[in-house]
Write a protein that holds these residues in place. Structure first.
Motif, mmCIF file in Angstrom:
data_model
loop_
_atom_site.group_PDB
_atom_site.id
_atom_site.type_symbol
_atom_site.label_atom_id
_atom_site.label_comp_id
_atom_site.label_asym_id
_atom_site.label_seq_id
_atom_site.Cartn_x
_atom_site.Cartn_y
_atom_site.Cartn_z
ATOM 1 N N LEU A 34 2.182 19.698 -9.232
ATOM 2 C CA LEU A 34 3.457 20.398 -9.334
ATOM 3 C C LEU A 34 4.605 19.403 -9.326
ATOM 4 C CD1 LEU A 34 2.756 23.412 -6.955
ATOM 5 C CD2 LEU A 34 2.984 23.485 -9.435
ATOM 6 N N VAL A 35 4.526 18.430 -8.436
ATOM 7 C CA VAL A 35 5.564 17.402 -8.374
ATOM 8 C C VAL A 35 5.593 16.596 -9.671
ATOM 9 C CG1 VAL A 35 6.275 15.291 -7.200
ATOM 10 C CG2 VAL A 35 5.537 17.264 -5.857
ATOM 11 N N SER A 36 4.402 16.275 -10.180
ATOM 12 C CA SER A 36 4.310 15.507 -11.428
ATOM 13 C C SER A 36 4.932 16.277 -12.581
ATOM 14 C CB SER A 36 2.835 15.204 -11.724
ATOM 15 O OG SER A 36 2.682 14.691 -13.015
ATOM 16 N N MET A 37 4.668 17.566 -12.633
ATOM 17 C CA MET A 37 5.197 18.384 -13.715
ATOM 18 C C MET A 37 6.723 18.418 -13.672
ATOM 19 S SD MET A 37 4.450 22.425 -14.437
ATOM 20 C CE MET A 37 5.384 22.999 -13.031
ATOM 21 N N LEU A 38 7.264 18.611 -12.470
ATOM 22 C CA LEU A 38 8.716 18.657 -12.335
ATOM 23 C C LEU A 38 9.327 17.291 -12.640
ATOM 24 C CD1 LEU A 38 8.986 20.851 -9.116
ATOM 25 C CD2 LEU A 38 9.497 21.523 -11.468
ATOM 26 N N GLY A 39 8.609 16.254 -12.221
ATOM 27 C CA GLY A 39 9.101 14.911 -12.515
ATOM 28 C C GLY A 39 9.147 14.633 -14.006
ATOM 29 N N ASP A 40 8.083 15.026 -14.725
ATOM 30 C CA ASP A 40 8.052 14.823 -16.174
ATOM 31 C C ASP A 40 9.200 15.553 -16.858
ATOM 32 O OD1 ASP A 40 4.424 14.746 -16.720
ATOM 33 O OD2 ASP A 40 5.879 13.205 -16.145
ATOM 34 N N LEU A 41 9.555 16.703 -16.309
ATOM 35 C CA LEU A 41 10.568 17.526 -16.962
ATOM 36 C C LEU A 41 11.977 17.025 -16.671
ATOM 37 C CD1 LEU A 41 11.081 20.116 -18.624
ATOM 38 C CD2 LEU A 41 11.237 21.352 -16.466
ATOM 39 N N LEU A 50 18.223 16.710 -18.359
ATOM 40 C CA LEU A 50 17.955 18.104 -18.682
ATOM 41 C C LEU A 50 17.451 18.244 -20.126
ATOM 42 C CD1 LEU A 50 20.971 19.961 -17.005
ATOM 43 C CD2 LEU A 50 18.587 19.926 -16.263
ATOM 44 N N ALA A 51 17.068 17.121 -20.698
ATOM 45 C CA ALA A 51 16.629 17.149 -22.094
ATOM 46 C C ALA A 51 15.428 18.075 -22.281
ATOM 47 C CB ALA A 51 16.285 15.740 -22.568
ATOM 48 N N GLY A 52 14.558 18.064 -21.277
ATOM 49 C CA GLY A 52 13.373 18.912 -21.370
ATOM 50 C C GLY A 52 13.736 20.390 -21.415
ATOM 51 N N VAL A 53 14.674 20.756 -20.579
ATOM 52 C CA VAL A 53 15.109 22.159 -20.557
ATOM 53 C C VAL A 53 15.850 22.501 -21.846
ATOM 54 C CG1 VAL A 53 16.499 23.855 -19.329
ATOM 55 C CG2 VAL A 53 15.244 22.140 -18.044
ATOM 56 N N ALA A 259 7.331 24.091 -22.816
ATOM 57 C CA ALA A 259 6.358 24.966 -22.142
ATOM 58 C C ALA A 259 6.584 24.944 -20.626
ATOM 59 C CB ALA A 259 4.936 24.520 -22.471
ATOM 60 N N VAL A 260 6.822 23.755 -20.074
ATOM 61 C CA VAL A 260 7.045 23.662 -18.629
ATOM 62 C C VAL A 260 8.347 24.371 -18.255
ATOM 63 C CG1 VAL A 260 7.553 22.065 -16.743
ATOM 64 C CG2 VAL A 260 5.708 21.556 -18.334
ATOM 65 N N LEU A 420 -2.159 19.561 -16.473
ATOM 66 C CA LEU A 420 -2.079 18.801 -17.718
ATOM 67 C C LEU A 420 -1.150 17.609 -17.540
ATOM 68 C CD1 LEU A 420 -3.078 19.053 -20.719
ATOM 69 C CD2 LEU A 420 -0.891 20.108 -21.216
ATOM 70 N N SER A 421 -0.029 17.861 -16.859
ATOM 71 C CA SER A 421 0.949 16.805 -16.643
ATOM 72 C C SER A 421 0.387 15.691 -15.777
ATOM 73 C CB SER A 421 2.200 17.403 -15.988
ATOM 74 O OG SER A 421 3.019 16.393 -15.458
#
Lengths: 572, 357
Positions: A34-41, A50-53, A259-260, A420-421
């Motif tokens: 979960l931390v990794s996913m948020l970090g990637d985003l 905020l590029a991911g968003v 997707a995230v 996945l992240s």
């Protein structure tokens, strides 16, 4: 209860250290992705972004969110009414037929929603649905379509609600069972009618259960992927979960950040539902189990008894029997046909669909292997944690316990994205392996294993553990010689449920499975998109998953009862 | 843009520049006629005397492939994995693990697996030329001349690209449910698909699934007028899913007609007794499918052998005979029109007209 706290704390044994380490490892298994996913985003080159968003721009976020909310609210309301009604009828009236009506509504819980959705597609597709064909014949209609259309808002709401009902039934039944019946009796003695008593006394008293069920239904509605994947496209309805899977699995290149971001929208919705649930519990007035509670006298329904019983049986016919029969007709025929022609049925169509294709064979083997491993590891670790960690003191035990139960509050698709992240790329490079699926299954189903293990552990009296400890027996031997045998029936049932769930799991497979680590869930998605034998092969897989799961659960349930009876006989 | 094909000249640059798309062919009773508008046959037809194929298959390659024992293939065209699996296994005793998926799914999965460092497919068969060019630029597939000994051999140049070669081309037709429609009820050609009596009867294969669907609609909108396209759209078309799902829905009676369709999707249900029939109009477009080899596959020799077999008369004929497709070694295939894939804007426009979105 024995005062464990009065004893001097024991030195940590190697066994306790091992179990503690396993608990921490599992907690990290959930938290790190979960931390990794948020970090990637949100972090790029060490700086917040905020590029991911922003990658969501151009996506129909509003539309998919609206569709998901409409489906969840509509089906949730229907499930709350039906599930509560079934629970009330079973707990408060003489329509109950013992263990049969106690467990019937839960049978649909064991049917993979994918199988149910496919079965209802075969039943109620507007042109070729089996039910539609027969209804048109019965009413003498010349129309080519209708009267039912499963590919519609009504159809999706209906199928969603079918598989939401067990959650409501379980929660409301448990609450009614524990409720102090004197409140309701006082109401009736005071001259209040039965129906008014239900709405003025019973329902408010079980508000926590309804609030809890409501939260679970929001989680279900936002997490559900398989039902809208089967029924949504022809209805022109796309949900959040469908869009997330589309971005990862069916777009080139895959749009992980988008997707995230959508996954976080899903998580926010579920978190809001949880907050409402907590607020309801804290601020509402409701009945608690009093010290002098007793079971309610069952309402006598008189001439209505059997019609009500038939209504209860109708639910299981609609939720389980009809869709399974439709899948049977589909697979035995070999292709989708509006006519059920028994003389054309051929079992070789089923075996061909399951065993002729090498990719399907590999999916079967992988799924059976992963289901076995995940269920054994999951229930074993959950049992150890239930016995050794929960009774321990200290903040770390609370943290481990909370982390293990965290996945229950997260949509599975979000968890799959997190895995996945964290694990697909470097340094782990587990993309396309069965290991990443095994880790995901452990994380997804640990809460369920923990509930089963807690329930089994509650049967083990503290005095036995105390006696063993006082006698100088180590915690490992105590677990092996005392706790585990007593917990065995409950653990066996928990293992069977885990096995059945993992076997037909679709959410993790839709994100994490590739051609290398194909499993039943991903194979069914492939066949849904078009493959050899098409819907018939899909139906065969869905039916196989359901039958294997039900057989395993039935065997373990029987075995558990025999083992439990043996223990009771030996102890008398 | 319509391009007259000269078999002698190198067409690689021309084809790539023109965004190669569907091949427009004319069929009549199984033989081939040149499409309307084509006035000259190919200057030098390919010799039909004992063509060898695109590459040299020697004993060393066969032995190495048999030692590997298996080859993994992803394919998007329907109905070819069965004949390929059966034919190649019969010829060399090597198992083919084939996964068929719609073209968008194939692109997403294949790319994701390679980028994650765990490619599964040793070779792919797809109908998307644009994707092959991307894949080559990314190093996911390699030029066939580097991978296949003797490539391109005497394989028709029309079907040869740098990193992929066409192995099969399927004419588009439409399928209908024989319980709901008689042969006299269905149109004889594409122009008949504006008949109001067909309203509500047509299940449409999702035009988003392949650029060749929009190429088909665009070609006939050009031939028959834009009013043909709007007239078709006015028939209350129902998007039934992918091509495979559409055929199954028609076989069940959800709809009367599946549009468009091909033998690859109808042969299997028909063989099982489904009430289906396929009609291929006299003038139609086709769906070409090409093979490409993964860079650094798990089974390199088996992949090379399978590709060589597919690009040789033996393998090509197995696929063509089993699925009613066109044999690449027939000289007549050279007299083709080559309409381009429409621009993304035109594709979106066509999809919007058909689906009402």
């Amino acid at each position: 209860m024995y005062a464990l706290s009065r004893l001097r704390p024991r030195a940590l044994s190697p066994f306790r250290l091992l179990v503690g380490g396993a608990g921490i490892a599992l907690a990290l298994l959930i938290v790190v992705p979960l931390v990794s996913m948020l970090g990637d985003l949100f972090i790029e080159d060490g700086r917040p972004t905020l590029a991911g968003v922003r990658s969501l721009s151009g996506e129909p976020v509003g539309e998919v969110l609206r569709n998901t909310v409409i489906l969840t609210v509509a089906s949730g309301a229907l499930a709350l009414v039906v599930g509560s009604l079934l629970a009330w009828v079973n707990e408060r009236t003489d329509a109950r037929i013992g263990a049969l009506t106690d467990t019937l509504p839960i049978v649909s819980f064991l049917i993979p929603p994918f199988a149910g959705a496919l079965g209802w597609m075969m039943l109620a597709s507007p042109g070729a649905g089996y039910l539609n064909s027969y209804l048109r014949r019965i009413i003498g209609s010349d129309a080519r379509t209708g009267p039912l259309n499963i590919h519609s808002w009504w159809g999706l709401t209906f199928v969603y609600a079918l598989y939401m009902v067990p959650y409501v039934f379980i929660m409301v039944s448990a609450s009614l069972r524990d409720l102090d019946a004197s409140l309701e009796e006082q109401s009736r003695v005071a001259g209040v009618g039965k129906l008014r008593t239900v709405f003025k006394v019973t329902v408010p008293s079980i508000k926590p259960a309804i609030a809890g069920a409501g939260y679970l239904l929001v989680w279900f509605g936002f997490s559900m992927f398989s039902i809208p994947a089967v029924l949504g496209p022809r209805a022109g309805i796309e949900t959040l979960s469908m869009r997330i899977v589309q971005m990862i699995r069916y777009q080139y290149p895959p749009r992980f950040d988008a997707a995230v971001s959508l996954g976080l929208v899903t998580f926010a919705a579920v978190a809001c539902a949880w907050a409402v649930h907590r607020y309801t519990i804290r601020n509402a007035r409701f009945a608690t189990v009093g010290g002098k509670s007793r079971r309610a006298a069952r309402l006598r329904l008189g001439a209505w008894r059997w019609p009500v019983r038939l209504m209860m049986l109708l639910y299981i016919v609609v939720a389980a029997i009809l869709p399974m029969l439709a899948l049977l007709a589909l697979t035995m025929r070999g292709y989708w046909s509006a006519r059920i022609e028994l003389h054309q049925w051929d079992f070789s169509n089923v075996t061909a669909a399951l065993f002729d294709n090498p990719v399907t064979r590999r999916a079967l083997v992988n799924s059976l292997r992963l289901a076995t491993m995940a269920s054994i590891i999951g229930i074993t670790v959950a049992a150890l944690i239930a016995v050794l960690i929960r009774k321990a003191r200290g903040p770390w035990a609370v943290v481990v316990d909370a982390a293990i139960k965290l996945p229950a509050s997260l949509p599975n698709v979000v968890l799959a994205l997190a895995f996945l992240s964290a694990f697909a790329g470097p340094p782990f490079r587990l993309h396309g392996t069965t290991t990443i699926l095994l880790l995901a299954y452990l994380a997804f189903y640990l809460p369920q294993a923990a509930v089963a293990a807690d329930s089994a552990a509650s049967l083990v009296g503290d005095e036995m553990i105390e006696a063993s400890s006082v006698s100088g027996v180590g915690s490992g031997r105590t677990f092996a010689r005392i706790s585990a045998p007593l917990m065995f029936p409950g653990l066996l049932a928990g293992w069977a449920f885990l096995f059945a769930r993992v076997l037909g799991e679709l959410n993790a497979a839709s994100i994490l499975a590739t051609g290398n680590n194909v499993v039943m869930g991903s194979r069914m998605l492939d066949l849904l998109g078009g493959g050899p034998q098409g819907y018939a092969a899909l139906g065969a897989l869905a039916l196989a998953i359901t039958v294997v799961g039900l057989v395993i659960i039935g065997i373990t349930f029987t075995l558990g009862r025999l083992v439990g009876r043996g223990y009771r006989q030996r102890s008398t | 843009m319509r391009v007259r094909i000269n078999a002698r000249a190198s067409v690689r640059g021309l084809v790539i520049a023109a965004l190669p798309g569907a091949l427009a062919i004319a069929t009549a009773g199984g033989s081939l006629r040149a499409a309307p508008g084509t006035t000259e046959p190919a200057d030098e037809p390919v010799s039909a005397e004992s063509p060898v194929g695109a590459c040299t298959i020697d004993d060393d390659l066969i032995a190495a492939a048999q030692a590997e024992g298996v080859v993994v293939m992803y394919n998007s065209p329907g109905g070819i994995d069965g004949p390929i699996t059966a034919g190649f296994s019969a010829a060399y005793g090597i198992e083919v693990q084939a996964t068929r998926m719609p073209s968008p799914d194939l692109k997403a999965r294949y790319s994701a697996e390679i980028e994650a460092g765990s490619p599964t497919a040793d070779l792919i068969i797809s109908a998307d030329d644009g994707y092959f060019e991307d894949a080559l630029a990314n190093g996911w597939i390699l030029p066939l001349a580097e991978e296949l000994p003797g490539f391109p051999g005497d394989y028709p140049e029309l079907f040869v690209r740098e990193a992929h070669a066409v192995v099969q081309t399927t004419p588009f037709g439409f399928a209908y449910n024989t319980d709901l429609f008689d042969e006299s009820d269905v149109p004889e050609d594409w122009a008949g698909f504006t008949d109001p009596t067909l309203a509500g009867e047509i299940g449409l294969a999702d035009p988003n699934d392949s650029a060749y669907y929009t190429a088909f609609y665009d070609y006939f909108a050009g031939e028959l007028g834009e009013e043909w396209l709007t007239g078709l759209a006015a028939l209350d078309l129902q998007v039934a899913g992918g091509a495979s799902q559409t055929i199954q829905a028609v076989a069940a009676g959800e709809y009367a007609i599946a549009l468009p369709s091909s033998a690859g999707y109808t042969d299997e249900p028909i063989s099982q007794g489904a009430p289906l029939a396929l009609v291929v109009p006299a003038v139609t477009t086709t769906l070409p499918a090409a093979v490409a080899l993964t860079a650094d596959p798990a089974h390199p020799a088996a992949a090379q052998l399978l590709a060589c077999w597919l690009l040789a008369p033996e393998g090509n004929k197995v696929v063509a005979d089993a699925r009613g497709t066109l044999d690449m070694f027939q000289p007549e295939v050279l007299g083709y029109q080559v309409p381009p894939i429409p621009s993304p804007e035109r594709q979106a426009e066509i999809i919007g007209i058909l689906t009402g979105s």
